[in-house]
Design a protein around this motif. Structure first.
Motif, PDB file in Angstrom:
ATOM      1  N   ALA A 142     -51.641  -6.287 -18.797  1.00  0.00           N
ATOM      2  CA  ALA A 142     -52.118  -6.651 -20.137  1.00  0.00           C
ATOM      3  C   ALA A 142     -50.954  -6.709 -21.120  1.00  0.00           C
ATOM      4  O   ALA A 142     -50.883  -7.620 -21.948  1.00  0.00           O
ATOM      5  CB  ALA A 142     -53.163  -5.639 -20.612  1.00  0.00           C
ATOM      6  N   ASP A 143     -50.035  -5.762 -21.033  1.00  0.00           N
ATOM      7  CA  ASP A 143     -48.855  -5.789 -21.917  1.00  0.00           C
ATOM      8  C   ASP A 143     -48.002  -7.016 -21.637  1.00  0.00           C
ATOM      9  O   ASP A 143     -47.517  -7.675 -22.572  1.00  0.00           O
ATOM     10  CB  ASP A 143     -48.019  -4.514 -21.732  1.00  0.00           C
ATOM     11  N   ARG A 144     -47.812  -7.334 -20.328  1.00  0.00           N
ATOM     12  CA  ARG A 144     -47.049  -8.536 -19.992  1.00  0.00           C
ATOM     13  C   ARG A 144     -47.759  -9.785 -20.510  1.00  0.00           C
ATOM     14  O   ARG A 144     -47.130 -10.713 -21.028  1.00  0.00           O
ATOM     15  CB  ARG A 144     -46.842  -8.653 -18.476  1.00  0.00           C
ATOM     16  N   GLY A 145     -49.083  -9.817 -20.377  1.00  0.00           N
ATOM     17  CA  GLY A 145     -49.859 -10.958 -20.873  1.00  0.00           C
ATOM     18  C   GLY A 145     -49.730 -11.103 -22.383  1.00  0.00           C
ATOM     19  O   GLY A 145     -49.586 -12.211 -22.897  1.00  0.00           O
ATOM     20  N   LYS A 146     -49.771  -9.977 -23.099  1.00  0.00           N
ATOM     21  CA  LYS A 146     -49.593 -10.032 -24.556  1.00  0.00           C
ATOM     22  C   LYS A 146     -48.210 -10.553 -24.912  1.00  0.00           C
ATOM     23  O   LYS A 146     -48.055 -11.368 -25.828  1.00  0.00           O
ATOM     24  CB  LYS A 146     -49.804  -8.652 -25.169  1.00  0.00           C
ATOM     25  N   ILE A 182     -55.178   1.329 -12.869  1.00  0.00           N
ATOM     26  CA  ILE A 182     -55.292   1.311 -14.329  1.00  0.00           C
ATOM     27  C   ILE A 182     -53.926   1.083 -14.955  1.00  0.00           C
ATOM     28  O   ILE A 182     -53.778   0.277 -15.880  1.00  0.00           O
ATOM     29  CB  ILE A 182     -55.933   2.621 -14.842  1.00  0.00           C
ATOM     30  N   ALA A 183     -52.897   1.763 -14.423  1.00  0.00           N
ATOM     31  CA  ALA A 183     -51.547   1.570 -14.949  1.00  0.00           C
ATOM     32  C   ALA A 183     -51.081   0.137 -14.730  1.00  0.00           C
ATOM     33  O   ALA A 183     -50.480  -0.477 -15.626  1.00  0.00           O
ATOM     34  CB  ALA A 183     -50.589   2.566 -14.289  1.00  0.00           C
ATOM     35  N   ASN A 184     -51.352  -0.411 -13.540  1.00  0.00           N
ATOM     36  CA  ASN A 184     -50.977  -1.810 -13.272  1.00  0.00           C
ATOM     37  C   ASN A 184     -51.725  -2.764 -14.197  1.00  0.00           C
ATOM     38  O   ASN A 184     -51.155  -3.738 -14.690  1.00  0.00           O
ATOM     39  CB  ASN A 184     -51.258  -2.174 -11.817  1.00  0.00           C
ATOM     40  N   GLY A 185     -53.003  -2.508 -14.434  1.00  0.00           N
ATOM     41  CA  GLY A 185     -53.787  -3.347 -15.341  1.00  0.00           C
ATOM     42  C   GLY A 185     -53.249  -3.290 -16.763  1.00  0.00           C
ATOM     43  O   GLY A 185     -53.152  -4.317 -17.448  1.00  0.00           O
ATOM     44  N   LEU A 186     -52.894  -2.086 -17.214  1.00  0.00           N
ATOM     45  CA  LEU A 186     -52.327  -1.954 -18.561  1.00  0.00           C
ATOM     46  C   LEU A 186     -50.971  -2.655 -18.657  1.00  0.00           C
ATOM     47  O   LEU A 186     -50.674  -3.308 -19.666  1.00  0.00           O
ATOM     48  CB  LEU A 186     -52.198  -0.480 -18.945  1.00  0.00           C
TER      49      LEU A 186
END
Length: 156
Positions: free
Chosen positions: A47-51, A40-44
């Motif tokens: 997602a932050d890197r993607g944003k 979950i932390a890696n996914g978040l």
């Protein structure tokens, strides 16, 4: 049986269950929960890197669009200037050509006028000679002379 012995036996069974759970059941559960928390932390984080990457890409796109707009505006302005120059050059060439054609037409008209005058002079001279011949062939009569002069003037 005795209530104390029953409680003691239940306490021993509960203690064995707790020890068994802590030794064999609890570690895999904690491991699964830790792995899930890490995913979950890696996914978040992804997602932050993607944003952040998306925001950077939008900035680059906006900059490229602005540059493209500027370049297209410049090209349009250059094309308009070139078109105006071509039109002005064509107008000048047309003006020069029109002046040349007008001069040619004037010269041609002058030549035709000169030729017409020469022809008229020749015809007038011929008519004058013919009129003089007719006057000299007849007798000297004022009425006849006036009549001949009137016919001569109508022929001119």
């Amino acid at each position: 049986m005795n209530l104390n012995a029953t409680l003691f036996a239940q306490f021993v069974v509960f203690f064995i269950l707790v020890v068994f759970t802590m030794k064999f059941v609890w570690p895999p559960l904690m491991k699964a929960l830790d792995e899930r928390a890490e995913r979950i932390a890696n996914g978040l984080a992804a997602a932050d890197r993607g944003k952040a990457e998306m925001a950077a890409a939008e900035k680059r796109i906006a900059a490229e669009l602005a540059a493209t707009r500027d370049e297209s505006t410049k090209r349009i302005a250059d094309a308009e200037k070139r078109a105006a120059a071509i039109i002005e050059e064509a107008k000048q060439q047309a003006s020069v050509e029109a002046a040349r054609i007008i001069e040619g037409a004037k010269a041609d008209a002058e030549q035709q006028i000169t030729r017409a005058r020469e022809e008229l002079r020749g015809q007038v001279a011929t008519l004058a000679v013919a009129g003089a011949e007719q006057i000299l062939k007849r007798e000297v009569n004022a009425a006849a002379h006036a009549d001949l002069l009137n016919r001569l003037s109508t022929e001119l």
